[in-house]
Design a protein around this motif. Structure first.
Motif, short mmCIF file in Angstrom:
data_model
loop_
_atom_site.label_atom_id
_atom_site.label_comp_id
_atom_site.label_asym_id
_atom_site.label_seq_id
_atom_site.Cartn_x
_atom_site.Cartn_y
_atom_site.Cartn_z
N GLY A 146 -0.51 1.55 2.45
CA GLY A 146 -1.47 1.19 3.49
C GLY A 146 -1.02 1.71 4.85
N ASN A 147 -1.45 1.01 5.90
CA ASN A 147 -1.12 1.44 7.27
C ASN A 147 0.38 1.59 7.48
OD1 ASN A 147 -3.80 1.43 8.11
ND2 ASN A 147 -3.74 -0.78 8.50
N MET A 148 1.15 0.73 6.85
CA MET A 148 2.61 0.77 7.00
C MET A 148 3.27 1.60 5.90
SD MET A 148 3.40 -1.04 9.69
CE MET A 148 5.12 -1.48 9.51
N ASP A 182 -0.89 3.40 -5.22
CA ASP A 182 -1.69 2.43 -4.46
C ASP A 182 -2.99 2.25 -5.24
OD1 ASP A 182 -1.84 1.43 -1.23
OD2 ASP A 182 -3.75 1.50 -2.31
N LEU A 183 -3.67 1.14 -5.04
CA LEU A 183 -4.96 0.93 -5.71
C LEU A 183 -6.01 1.89 -5.15
CD1 LEU A 183 -5.02 -2.98 -5.77
CD2 LEU A 183 -4.34 -1.42 -7.60
N MET A 227 5.15 -2.49 -0.43
CA MET A 227 4.63 -2.82 0.91
C MET A 227 3.20 -3.30 0.72
SD MET A 227 5.65 -3.09 3.85
CE MET A 227 5.45 -3.00 5.59
N LEU A 228 3.05 -4.58 0.37
CA LEU A 228 1.77 -5.14 -0.06
C LEU A 228 1.29 -6.22 0.90
CD1 LEU A 228 2.60 -5.43 -3.88
CD2 LEU A 228 1.40 -3.59 -2.70
N PRO A 229 0.02 -6.63 0.77
CA PRO A 229 -0.52 -7.58 1.74
C PRO A 229 0.14 -8.97 1.74
CG PRO A 229 -2.31 -6.41 0.64
CD PRO A 229 -1.04 -6.06 -0.09
N THR A 264 5.26 -8.71 4.39
CA THR A 264 5.52 -10.00 5.05
C THR A 264 4.92 -11.09 4.17
OG1 THR A 264 5.36 -8.98 7.23
CG2 THR A 264 5.13 -11.37 7.13
N PHE A 275 -1.06 -4.06 16.29
CA PHE A 275 -0.85 -5.14 15.31
C PHE A 275 -2.10 -6.04 15.31
CE2 PHE A 275 1.38 -9.29 14.33
CZ PHE A 275 1.56 -9.00 12.99
N LEU A 321 -3.45 -10.05 11.10
CA LEU A 321 -2.07 -10.12 10.60
C LEU A 321 -1.26 -11.16 11.36
CD1 LEU A 321 -1.20 -6.37 9.90
CD2 LEU A 321 -1.62 -8.19 8.23
N LYS A 339 -2.15 -14.45 9.93
CA LYS A 339 -1.45 -14.61 8.65
C LYS A 339 0.02 -15.02 8.88
CE LYS A 339 0.92 -11.65 5.61
NZ LYS A 339 1.20 -10.39 4.99
P1 NAD Z 1 -2.59 -2.58 4.38
O1 NAD Z 1 -3.64 -3.55 3.97
O2 NAD Z 1 -2.95 -1.42 5.25
O3 NAD Z 1 -1.84 -1.98 3.08
C1 NAD Z 1 -1.61 -2.68 1.89
C2 NAD Z 1 -1.77 -1.67 0.77
O4 NAD Z 1 -1.40 -2.28 -0.47
C3 NAD Z 1 -3.22 -1.20 0.59
O5 NAD Z 1 -3.26 0.21 0.64
C4 NAD Z 1 -3.64 -1.74 -0.79
O6 NAD Z 1 -4.54 -0.89 -1.47
C5 NAD Z 1 -2.29 -1.79 -1.46
N1 NAD Z 1 -2.22 -2.70 -2.61
C6 NAD Z 1 -2.60 -3.99 -2.69
N2 NAD Z 1 -2.31 -4.49 -3.91
C7 NAD Z 1 -1.73 -3.47 -4.62
C8 NAD Z 1 -1.21 -3.36 -5.93
N3 NAD Z 1 -1.23 -4.38 -6.78
N4 NAD Z 1 -0.69 -2.18 -6.31
C9 NAD Z 1 -0.67 -1.12 -5.46
N5 NAD Z 1 -1.14 -1.17 -4.19
C10 NAD Z 1 -1.67 -2.33 -3.78
O7 NAD Z 1 -1.43 -3.45 5.08
P2 NAD Z 1 -0.27 -2.94 6.04
O8 NAD Z 1 -0.71 -3.01 7.45
O9 NAD Z 1 0.30 -1.67 5.48
O10 NAD Z 1 0.78 -4.14 5.85
C11 NAD Z 1 1.55 -4.27 4.66
C12 NAD Z 1 2.48 -5.45 4.84
O11 NAD Z 1 3.31 -5.22 5.99
C13 NAD Z 1 1.77 -6.79 5.08
O12 NAD Z 1 2.46 -7.80 4.41
C14 NAD Z 1 1.82 -6.95 6.59
O13 NAD Z 1 1.78 -8.31 6.99
C15 NAD Z 1 3.16 -6.30 6.91
N6 NAD Z 1 3.30 -5.76 8.28
C16 NAD Z 1 2.28 -5.04 8.85
C17 NAD Z 1 2.44 -4.55 10.14
C18 NAD Z 1 1.35 -3.73 10.82
O14 NAD Z 1 1.44 -3.49 12.03
N7 NAD Z 1 0.33 -3.27 10.09
C19 NAD Z 1 3.64 -4.77 10.84
C20 NAD Z 1 4.65 -5.48 10.22
C21 NAD Z 1 4.47 -5.96 8.93
#
Ligand code: NAD
Length: 297
Positions: free
Chosen positions: A10-12, A31-32, A64-66, A97, A240, A244, A247
């Motif tokens: 995902g984004n991270m 990734d899905l 790196m999942l939700p 996280t 950010f 999130l 959450k």
């Molecule tokens: P996101 O929603 O952009 O990415 C999550 C990815 O996981 C998605 O691409 C989704 O398709 C994939 N996914 C979900 N279930 C899956 C599975 N079973 N198999 C394979 N892929 C799967 O979220 P993000 O922003 O990348 O954040 C990821 C984690 O990092 C979260 O826990 C978030 O709280 C934490 N985080 C995010 C930030 C930020 O600024 N975005 C900063 C620090 C921490």
């Protein structure tokens, strides 16, 4: 060179995985969302057909999942749990996280199969993920922490050992609760000064260099136009997301309840950010909480 399996682009996750590719590792990604896999492959990663396919031959598995239930399902109790098929010498790093209890449970499930698991949530956002300057807050034994530190150093600048399993997630919850308190307090003070006729840039500079100085004033000013690089000056895009932050504050509130640790400021911040989300601002950067304090035009 170690083989790495990376799950969750995902984004991270995508920019983190790409930093490993740039460093020369073979990274099998899943990734899905198929388009995310394509983006990673275009940058040199290897496509996997499933999470299991990404992890089965890996020396290091990174996720790196939700949320917590995604992590538990991936490793322990989903359709194809990775812990049933990973190499006995492999080590799993979860940088999502999630709640500390899930992190500890998954760590115990790993240990019962002779595998290693490290909770390593990050701080630094999408910009830090792209630049390879994230902070990793790790929960693991000293042995497992030492084993993962070199890999994490490819994606981050500060690699902390917070304590045993789950400690990384606890440190993350504490930090983000404090960040929410600091950001809402900063918005409150700036709004009052601006209403009194002060220039937001001047007031920001005064407080930044006085006893109210904090991270929001230093690098993430919530008032548009004061700091060019801050999300506030880019329509609160990127950065950010409020969703999130809500959450993360939920995780902090759960923790405070489990521990009977009072968090009146954190609770107030959670109420503010939840209200801000309910008004339709969930996808805006969290510094947009400033609008809650402002008079409607
Ligand atoms: P996101 O929603 O952009 O990415 C999550 C990815 O996981 C998605 O691409 C989704 O398709 C994939 N996914 C979900 N279930 C899956 C599975 N079973 N198999 C394979 N892929 C799967 O979220 P993000 O922003 O990348 O954040 C990821 C984690 O990092 C979260 O826990 C978030 O709280 C934490 N985080 C995010 C930030 C930020 O600024 N975005 C900063 C620090 C921490």
């Amino acid at each position: 060179m170690l083989n790495i399996g990376f799950i969750g682009l995902g984004n991270m996750g995508l920019p983190m995985a790409l930093n490993l590719v740039k460093a020369g590792y073979t990274v099998r990604v899943f990734d899905l969302v198929a388009d995310s896999i394509t983006q990673a492959v275009d940058a040199g990663a290897v496509a996997a057909e499933s999470a299991l396919d990404a992890a089965a031959e890996a020396d290091v598995v990174i996720s790196m999942l939700p949320a917590g239930h995604h992590v538990r399902a991936l490793y322990v109790n989903g359709d194809a749990p990775l812990f049933d098929r990973m190499k006995p010498t492999a080590i799993a790093i979860d940088s999502s996280t999630i709640d500390a209890k899930t992190a500890r449970d998954v760590s115990e499930a790993a240990a019962s199969r002779g595998l290693a698991f490290v909770d390593a949530p990050v701080s630094g956002g999408t910009a830090g993920a792209a630049a390879g300057t994230l902070s990793f807050l790790c929960g693991a034994s000293a042995e497992h922490f030492n084993a993962v530190e070199p890999i994490l150093s490819v994606m981050g600048k500060n690699i902390f050992h917070a304590g045993g399993p789950g400690a990384g997630q606890i440190a993350k919850a504490c930090n983000n609760m404090l960040l929410a308190v600091l950001m809402s307090g900063t918005c409150e003070a700036l709004n009052m000064g601006i209403k009194a006729g002060l220039d937001p840039a001047v007031l920001s500079d005064i407080m930044r260099q006085s006893s109210g100085g904090n991270w929001a004033l230093n690098v993430y000013n919530p008032v548009p136009g004061v700091m060019e690089s801050a999300p506030a000056s880019k329509g609160y895009a990127g950065g950010f997301m409020t969703d999130l932050m809500v959450k993360d504050l939920g995780l902090a509130m759960d923790l405070s309840q489990q521990l009977n640790a009072p968090v009146p400021m954190g609770s107030q911040a959670r109420a503010l950010f939840s209200m801000h989300k309910a008004k339709g601002n969930g996808t805006l950067d969290f510094s947009s909480v400033l609008s809650l304090y402002q008079d409607a035009d």
